[in-house]
Design an enzyme around this catalytic site. Structure first.
Site: not given
Ligand SMILES: NC(=O)c1cc2c(=O)c3cc(F)ccc3oc2nc1N
Length: 330
Positions: A37-38, A40-41, A87-89, A116, A118
């Protein structure tokens, strides 16, 4: 400091900016600092002296521009060029497999999925013109968000200048690491302020600050995952997009996995359900995306969400049951 000519000062400032921005990418984007850090600082202090003596040297991508500036009266509205959908859950294995069946039926074959974590933060959109960060916005209602450019400039993992002079828009999540959340709440408690319920609320509160100097101290970070305006880039799959974002200097979450079957997707989901509490940031599930963009185009969107993605939601994490120190009456 001996009187410098403007040209000499300009060369020194440019060299310091390049060096300091590289150190910042190592530290904030790749989590692999190469200097103490130092170091950089000291160089940062030198740049501040040069910019103080020669204000015309200041550029929009100078690291000195990350400390936050004027206090805003309010946030301007930003109309998104393309909507930020939700997103659809899905909540269990059956619903996940039903999602896969719908996809296979619609495209007539089995597909690969990019999975990925969320991240439990706030959706943000970042716009770049010829490589320079020009606008940052919240998701808002998906069509209209708030201009929080000043606040996002203080988020160290957001590049102020890309590795190439590209005009693109990227989207991702802004979040507060668990450790920063704990520290922030301890400070607030000491100052008699109300504490935040969770890191997501803390991140939201930090991004909604009209005074970006406050945002600058909240240690927010980002994971980017979408190219909304590709500019000249030609990624044709989600996994290529994640590699491209990383190459351009954005912070991407490295836990993603390309799964060739829904069974692999399920294994990935189960593995991260177990690892969830060890992660340095909060996640509320896994995002499962059809990897190939031509298949995404075939599947399209409903009014509110893409048909080519599903968010597998984990049940809320059991709050650590903290047994308060019970004051025993003596
Ligand atoms: N919270 C998240 O980590 C995350 C959120 C979304 C989204 O909300 C999302 C919404 C869309 F319509 C399409 C892709 C997406 O991809 C995403 N990918 C992620 N990794």
């Amino acid at each position: 400091m001996e009187q410098l000519s403007f040209q000499d000062a300009q060369q020194m400032a440019e060299a310091l900016r390049v060096e300091l921005n590289q150190y910042a990418v190592e530290y904030y984007v790749n989590d692999q600092p190469s200097v103490e850090d130092y170091v950089y600082d000291k160089k940062y202090q030198k740049l501040v002296e040069l910019e103080t003596e020669f204000p015309d040297l200041i550029t929009s991508d100078s690291p000195t521009q990350r400390v936050g500036g004027k206090v805003l009266e309010g946030f301007e509205k930003v109309v998104h060029d393309t909507p930020l959908y939700s997103l659809n859950d899905v909540f269990n294995k059956e619903e996940l497999f039903a999602f896969d069946e719908r996809v296979k039926k619609a495209v007539g074959k089995a597909v690969s999925y990019c999975c990925e974590l969320k991240i439990d933060g706030l959706s943000i959109s970042l716009k770049y013109q010829e490589g320079l960060f020009v606008q940052g916005a919240t998701r808002g209602d998906g069509s209209v968000g708030e201009n929080i450019t000043e606040n996002l400039k203080t988020v160290k993992s957001i590049p102020l200048r890309l590795s190439e002079p590209l005009s693109i828009e990227v989207r991702g999540e802004c979040y507060m690491p668990k450790s920063s959340f704990v520290k922030l709440n301890e400070q607030r408690e000491e100052n008699g302020k109300e504490v935040f319920a969770n890191p997501r609320n803390a991140a939201a509160g930090s991004l909604r600050q009209l005074d970006s100097k406050i945002t600058a101290h909240r240690n927010l970070s980002t994971f980017l995952y979408t190219l909304a305006d590709f500019g000249p880039l030609e990624a044709t799959t989600q996994d290529q997009t994640l590699d491209e974002l990383s190459r351009l200097g954005f912070r991407t979450n490295q836990e993603w996995k390309l799964c060739n079957t829904i069974d692999e997707v399920w294994e990935y989901i189960e593995s991260f359900h177990e690892k969830r509490s060890q992660l340095p940031y909060e996640i509320d599930g896994i995002v499962v995306k059809v990897n190939d963009f031509s298949l995404q185009d075939q599947l399209g969107f409903t009014v509110k969400a893409p048909r080519w993605a599903a968010a597998y939601k984990f049940p809320p994490e059991e709050a650590e049951t903290v047994i308060e120190d019970i004051e025993w009456t003596v």
